[in-house]
Design an enzyme around this catalytic site. Structure first.
Site, PDB file in Angstrom:
ATOM      1  N   SER A 117      22.875  29.418  15.720  1.00  0.00           N
ATOM      2  CA  SER A 117      22.701  29.351  17.249  1.00  0.00           C
ATOM      3  C   SER A 117      21.991  28.080  17.802  1.00  0.00           C
ATOM      4  CB  SER A 117      21.803  30.642  17.285  1.00  0.00           C
ATOM      5  OG  SER A 117      22.038  31.992  17.183  1.00  0.00           O
ATOM      6  N   HIS A 177      27.159  30.298  20.540  1.00  0.00           N
ATOM      7  CA  HIS A 177      28.209  30.130  19.432  1.00  0.00           C
ATOM      8  C   HIS A 177      29.493  29.696  20.173  1.00  0.00           C
ATOM      9  CE1 HIS A 177      25.510  33.011  16.966  1.00  0.00           C
ATOM     10  NE2 HIS A 177      25.177  31.839  16.440  1.00  0.00           N
ATOM     11  N   HIS A 210      27.573  38.189  13.403  1.00  0.00           N
ATOM     12  CA  HIS A 210      26.467  39.003  12.893  1.00  0.00           C
ATOM     13  C   HIS A 210      26.553  40.556  12.558  1.00  0.00           C
ATOM     14  CE1 HIS A 210      25.026  35.447  14.862  1.00  0.00           C
ATOM     15  NE2 HIS A 210      24.090  35.453  14.097  1.00  0.00           N
ATOM     16  N   TYR A 250      24.772  42.754  13.383  1.00  0.00           N
ATOM     17  CA  TYR A 250      24.350  43.416  14.506  1.00  0.00           C
ATOM     18  C   TYR A 250      25.569  43.590  15.697  1.00  0.00           C
ATOM     19  CZ  TYR A 250      22.973  38.918  16.625  1.00  0.00           C
ATOM     20  OH  TYR A 250      23.170  37.675  16.902  1.00  0.00           O
ATOM     21  N   GLU A 251      26.309  42.758  15.715  1.00  0.00           N
ATOM     22  CA  GLU A 251      27.440  42.565  16.874  1.00  0.00           C
ATOM     23  C   GLU A 251      28.379  43.751  16.594  1.00  0.00           C
ATOM     24  OE1 GLU A 251      28.949  38.700  17.640  1.00  0.00           O
ATOM     25  OE2 GLU A 251      27.795  37.979  15.999  1.00  0.00           O
ATOM     26  N   ALA A 260      19.095  29.716  13.100  1.00  0.00           N
ATOM     27  CA  ALA A 260      17.529  29.571  14.009  1.00  0.00           C
ATOM     28  C   ALA A 260      16.701  30.652  13.414  1.00  0.00           C
ATOM     29  CB  ALA A 260      17.976  29.761  15.518  1.00  0.00           C
ATOM     30  N   MET A 266      18.265  36.841  11.510  1.00  0.00           N
ATOM     31  CA  MET A 266      19.308  38.064  11.378  1.00  0.00           C
ATOM     32  C   MET A 266      20.639  37.625  10.975  1.00  0.00           C
ATOM     33  SD  MET A 266      18.656  39.323  15.153  1.00  0.00           S
ATOM     34  CE  MET A 266      17.098  39.387  16.023  1.00  0.00           C
ATOM     35  N   SER A 267      20.569  36.512   9.947  1.00  0.00           N
ATOM     36  CA  SER A 267      21.943  35.975   9.366  1.00  0.00           C
ATOM     37  C   SER A 267      21.695  35.529   8.271  1.00  0.00           C
ATOM     38  CB  SER A 267      22.341  35.106  10.378  1.00  0.00           C
ATOM     39  OG  SER A 267      21.506  33.787  10.301  1.00  0.00           O
ATOM     40  N   ASN A 278      10.804  29.499  17.069  1.00  0.00           N
ATOM     41  CA  ASN A 278       9.834  30.384  17.602  1.00  0.00           C
ATOM     42  C   ASN A 278       8.802  30.650  16.778  1.00  0.00           C
ATOM     43  OD1 ASN A 278      12.204  32.295  17.293  1.00  0.00           O
ATOM     44  ND2 ASN A 278      10.551  33.603  17.287  1.00  0.00           N
ATOM     45  N   HIS A 312      15.755  35.005  23.502  1.00  0.00           N
ATOM     46  CA  HIS A 312      17.037  34.266  23.205  1.00  0.00           C
ATOM     47  C   HIS A 312      17.183  32.880  23.518  1.00  0.00           C
ATOM     48  CE1 HIS A 312      20.748  33.778  20.818  1.00  0.00           C
ATOM     49  NE2 HIS A 312      21.613  33.900  22.029  1.00  0.00           N
TER      50      HIS A 312
HETATM   51  N1  HPA Z   1      13.110  36.994  14.544  1.00  0.00           N
HETATM   52  C1  HPA Z   1      14.326  36.993  14.093  1.00  0.00           C
HETATM   53  N2  HPA Z   1      15.479  36.299  14.286  1.00  0.00           N
HETATM   54  C2  HPA Z   1      15.158  35.278  14.922  1.00  0.00           C
HETATM   55  C3  HPA Z   1      13.891  34.848  15.677  1.00  0.00           C
HETATM   56  C4  HPA Z   1      12.924  35.576  15.188  1.00  0.00           C
HETATM   57  O1  HPA Z   1      11.814  35.479  15.586  1.00  0.00           O
HETATM   58  N3  HPA Z   1      14.012  33.478  16.072  1.00  0.00           N
HETATM   59  C5  HPA Z   1      15.224  33.305  15.973  1.00  0.00           C
HETATM   60  N4  HPA Z   1      16.210  34.134  15.232  1.00  0.00           N
END
Ligand code: HPA
Length: 294
Positions: free
Chosen positions: A49, A80, A102, A104-105, A132, A230-231, A254, A266
């Site tokens: 991402s 993406h 992903h 989750y999609e 990310a 998440m990947s 973050n 996001h």
């Molecule tokens: N948590 C999960 N996935 C993420 C995060 C997060 O804080 N930041 C970027 N992808």
């Protein structure tokens, strides 16, 4: 290193071989790509991402949209572009995926790793995955790059569940060195030479799509994780299953939930990744130049 014996879909059918449906789909996609590009890639690059612009490292490009690729899962998340780029980086035949799908999609876990298996069957021997991620380690800052030293699969699933595809790898693959120590050494040296600070740590993957709760982040820290996302983990599992060497780099976009008095979004993730991708690009170029894959 294990080389996957790979016949075209047509050749294996005409040889009367019984073909696993999953392998058959992968072969169809591989045949489609090979018909458009004769070059055999040695290196794969997954751009997470907000990190897609690193694909401009590739020269002499052939670009294929995921939309045009048979059987390819279609990314649905902002950040993406969803395309495959074949070219060269520092003289190494490479293939980059701008974007990933992903779990989750709503894809099955085996659909989510389909692109990696396609890259494996196209012949890559090394894979660099980027993502990310949230910083769990409280010494990390937003915008830091982290070399993944190891991972924790907290997704609740595994892409190797189901009948093993013996031609890809063993039923019980070893994961003692999911992230190749030689590649990691090269990455640390490249970062030092380019004066790019590179953290090191353990990546933990959740299925998502919600960001974690502060209690979950405290748990991640207690488990020894430094970054959360998440990947990546399912992709690395199938890559290792195929005997591909892996290097992983997280962009800490973050600080994870509950550490700072602010909420996660996001758009913050994408903005930070976009700001950090210049230094990631420089680092990748330097790493790839030192990899020595042919
Ligand atoms: N948590 C999960 N996935 C993420 C995060 C997060 O804080 N930041 C970027 N992808």
């Amino acid at each position: 290193m294990r080389l996957i014996r790979f016949l075209s879909e047509k050749a294996s059918r005409s040889a009367g071989l019984i073909v696993d449906e999953r392998v058959s789909k992968i072969r169809e996609t591989v045949d489609f790509i090979r018909a458009r590009c004769r070059q055999q890639p040695a290196l794969g690059l997954i751009l997470g991402s907000g990190l897609s612009a690193c694909a401009d490292l590739l020269t002499d490009r052939v670009i294929i949209s995921f939309r045009d690729l048979p059987n390819f899962p279609q990314a649905k998340v902002a950040g993406h572009p969803g395309q495959l780029i074949i070219g060269n980086v520092e003289g190494i035949p490479s293939i980059a995926l701008q974007g990933r799908v992903h779990f989750y999609e709503g894809f099955s876990i085996s659909e989510a790793v389909f692109p990696i298996r396609v890259l494996g069957c196209l012949g890559i021997r090394q894979l660099i995955v980027t993502n990310a991620a949230g910083g769990v380690n409280t010494t990390f800052s937003s915008g830091d790059l982290m070399l993944i030293s190891d991972h924790i699969n907290f997704t609740g699933t595994n892409p190797l569940i189901g009948a093993n595809i013996d031609e890809f790898g063993p039923r019980f693959p070893d994961m003692s060195e999911a992230y190749d120590s030689g590649m990691r050494k090269i990455a640390l040296e490249a970062a030092r030479l380019k004066n790019i600070p590179l953290r090191e740590g353990v990546y933990i993957a959740f299925s998502g799509p919600n960001y974690e709760t502060p209690a979950e982040i405290r748990m991640c820290r207690a488990l020894g994780a430094d970054a959360v996302g998440m990947s990546t983990v399912p992709e690395v599992i199938v890559a290792r299953h195929m005997g591909i060497q892996v290097l992983g780099i997280s962009c800490i976009t973050n600080i994870a939930a509950g550490i700072l008095p602010q909420r996660l979004s996001h758009s913050e993730v994408l903005d930070t990744a976009e700001q950090a991708q210049g230094k990631l690009r420089t680092l990748l170029q330097s790493i790839i130049g030192s990899l020595g894959v042919k």
